[in-house]
Design an enzyme around this catalytic site. Structure first.
Site, PDB file in Angstrom:
ATOM      1  N   GLU A 226      -5.291   8.276   7.910  1.00 20.42           N
ATOM      2  CA  GLU A 226      -4.865   9.033   6.750  1.00 20.42           C
ATOM      3  C   GLU A 226      -3.390   9.305   6.647  1.00 20.42           C
ATOM      4  O   GLU A 226      -2.790   9.895   7.661  1.00 20.42           O
ATOM      5  CB  GLU A 226      -5.633  10.343   7.112  1.00 20.42           C
ATOM      6  CG  GLU A 226      -7.132  10.336   6.843  1.00 20.42           C
ATOM      7  CD  GLU A 226      -7.504   9.909   5.756  1.00 20.42           C
ATOM      8  OE1 GLU A 226      -7.125  10.253   4.616  1.00 20.42           O
ATOM      9  OE2 GLU A 226      -8.787   9.555   5.423  1.00 20.42           O
ATOM     10  N   SER A 227      -2.894   8.744   5.596  1.00 25.25           N
ATOM     11  CA  SER A 227      -1.223   9.170   5.515  1.00 25.25           C
ATOM     12  C   SER A 227      -0.696  10.343   5.910  1.00 25.25           C
ATOM     13  O   SER A 227       0.170  10.567   6.431  1.00 25.25           O
ATOM     14  CB  SER A 227      -0.834   8.337   4.109  1.00 25.25           C
ATOM     15  OG  SER A 227      -1.470   9.257   3.227  1.00 25.25           O
TER      16      SER A 227
ATOM     17  N   LYS B 266     -10.187  -8.728   5.915  1.00 26.33           N
ATOM     18  CA  LYS B 266      -9.940  -7.885   7.073  1.00 26.33           C
ATOM     19  C   LYS B 266      -9.970  -8.733   8.289  1.00 26.33           C
ATOM     20  O   LYS B 266     -11.177  -9.482   8.702  1.00 26.33           O
ATOM     21  CB  LYS B 266     -10.326  -6.817   7.240  1.00 26.33           C
ATOM     22  CG  LYS B 266     -10.151  -5.995   5.862  1.00 26.33           C
ATOM     23  CD  LYS B 266     -10.741  -4.412   5.983  1.00 26.33           C
ATOM     24  CE  LYS B 266     -10.281  -3.630   4.884  1.00 26.33           C
ATOM     25  NZ  LYS B 266     -11.102  -2.225   4.724  1.00 26.33           N
TER      26      LYS B 266
ATOM     27  N   CYS C 168       0.779  -1.200  -0.027  1.00 26.47           N
ATOM     28  CA  CYS C 168      -0.004   0.058  -0.177  1.00 26.47           C
ATOM     29  C   CYS C 168       0.817   1.296   0.068  1.00 26.47           C
ATOM     30  O   CYS C 168       1.658   1.367   0.796  1.00 26.47           O
ATOM     31  CB  CYS C 168      -0.793   0.202   1.185  1.00 26.47           C
ATOM     32  SG  CYS C 168      -1.640   1.653   1.567  1.00 26.47           S
TER      33      CYS C 168
ATOM     34  N   VAL D 266      -5.829   1.064   6.526  1.00 22.13           N
ATOM     35  CA  VAL D 266      -4.413   1.380   6.892  1.00 22.13           C
ATOM     36  C   VAL D 266      -3.739   2.561   5.824  1.00 22.13           C
ATOM     37  O   VAL D 266      -4.806   2.580   4.632  1.00 22.13           O
ATOM     38  CB  VAL D 266      -3.689  -0.036   6.401  1.00 22.13           C
ATOM     39  CG1 VAL D 266      -4.304  -1.158   7.328  1.00 22.13           C
ATOM     40  CG2 VAL D 266      -3.564  -0.297   5.040  1.00 22.13           C
TER      41      VAL D 266
END
Lengths: 254, 254
Positions: free
Chosen positions: A83-84, A56, A29, A69
């Site tokens: 939230e990256s 999941k 990801c 994720v």
């Protein structure tokens, strides 16, 4: 901790009670990769649990309400951050070592805009990777290549090795995951995808320099493996664990 | 400066050379409203140029590369900042008076996540407003009401008048534009839209308190006018200027 992806039926990982951050991630990801890059660039110790996003785990909702994720769990503080970009900013504010954002609010804002605008690369990139023989691709190579002009121009104007200066900063790390994946397009497009060495001279140098960076190297996956993951996912048979150190079958037995 | 929206064929506004910030806005745009709220809450002086988004001025691209609003021009610094959240954060970092974000990185990150998650209200809200008799609406009232539970719970746990404490903070201002617009749904749904006074007791109190806030009042538009704007837009005949002080016809003659 194993780097096998935890799936439905798995037990919630029992992390040691050592106060370290816990990152819920997925090996392929790009958004999760952003969190790894920031943690590693800043030498912040952390635990990782990899999550199978197709099946999941039932317990995932307890640590990541929307079952997304990356999710960053801060021991003793209840629900994880998601939230990256928010995770990245949090880490940069909380852990002052190796600051990644510019201290100048205007430069920081401009860099954040450049992160947002990188969607103009990401969107056609995914059209190429995930709609290979469908109607999504036409025009995508041109669109994606044109999107890079802005970043080439920026590097030329900044006259620095990285967007962040003499070392990678937040902008470098936030766009990197898709730059790492970009060469996987060669397996789909052949010679049709190749960046012009003159038009993108600075960006190509930047890419070489990025690949020497410690945090980038620690999280690097080859174009072949990115392509393999994407192809299996596209075929409806995603395999999260083909790079895992412990073979999945062994883990299921234990 | 007039508050008529500048359109195709207009001259680029000649702002006084006084170093003040310049905001390119649109009177009914909730994202632009976020920028106004932050500027006004922090008492930052600024000029405004309102933009007709249907017939965009030719010169707009010079100040906002993607011709978006809000765009914040910083005199002497070239291209404007875009993206409402990035503009808001920039202003909060650059102008320390009346800080809006929490100084605690974790609380700040949590609030930013709550801003992102407010999309779960915004999306069904727009389905109701812009797909009135189409297939978009069914389920939207439930979806939108359920989305608010999270914010009610937050307010109860915080035990403060506003999300930001005793005065509105960044989270309050960033979600406010859609809360202000929410009553316009009554003109579409009648009694079908009404927040339960028990289930949403804190949120309803919060809404009353927000309407007394100086920055909120300075940018307030009534539910009737929001409904009128949305209805005209939906009909394909948007009217940006029905609240403008100078009637548009007069301006075009001058």
């Amino acid at each position: 901790m194993s780097n096998v992806h935890l799936a439905k039926g798995s037990h919630q990982p029992a992390f040691p009670d050592d106060g370290k951050l816990r990152l819920y991630s997925m090996k392929f990801c790009p958004y999760a990769q952003r969190a790894h890059l920031v943690l590693d660039a800043k030498n912040i110790p952390y635990h990782v649990a990899y999550i199978n996003l197709t099946e999941k785990p039932e317990w995932l909702q307890k640590v990541s309400a929307l079952t997304k994720v990356p999710a960053l769990e801060i021991p003793g503080h209840g629900e994880s951050l998601i939230e990256s970009l928010i995770i990245a900013d949090y880490l940069d504010e909380k852990y002052p070592q190796h600051p990644l954002h510019s201290k100048d609010p205007l430069q920081k804002a401009r860099d954040r805009i450049l992160v947002e605008r990188f969607d103009s690369f990401i969107t056609p990139f995914y059209r190429i990777v995930f709609q290979r023989n469908q109607s999504g691709s036409p025009g995508a190579i041109t669109e994606l290549t044109n999107a890079l002009d802005l970043y080439e121009k920026e590097l030329r104007e900044r006259k620095t090795k990285f967007f962040g200066g003499q070392r990678p900063g937040m902008l470098d790390y936030m766009i990197w995951p898709w730059c790492e994946r970009s060469d996987s397009m060669k397996f789909i497009l052949g010679d049709k995808y190749e960046l012009d060495k003159v038009r993108f001279s600075e960006l190509l140098k930047w890419k070489d320099e990025m690949q020497k960076d410690k945090a980038v190297k620690e999280n690097y996956i080859s174009p072949e493996d990115h392509f393999k993951y994407a192809s299996l996912r596209l075929a409806g048979t995603p395999d999260y664990d083909f790079l895992a150190v412990v073979p999945p079958k062994k883990l299921r037995l234990s």
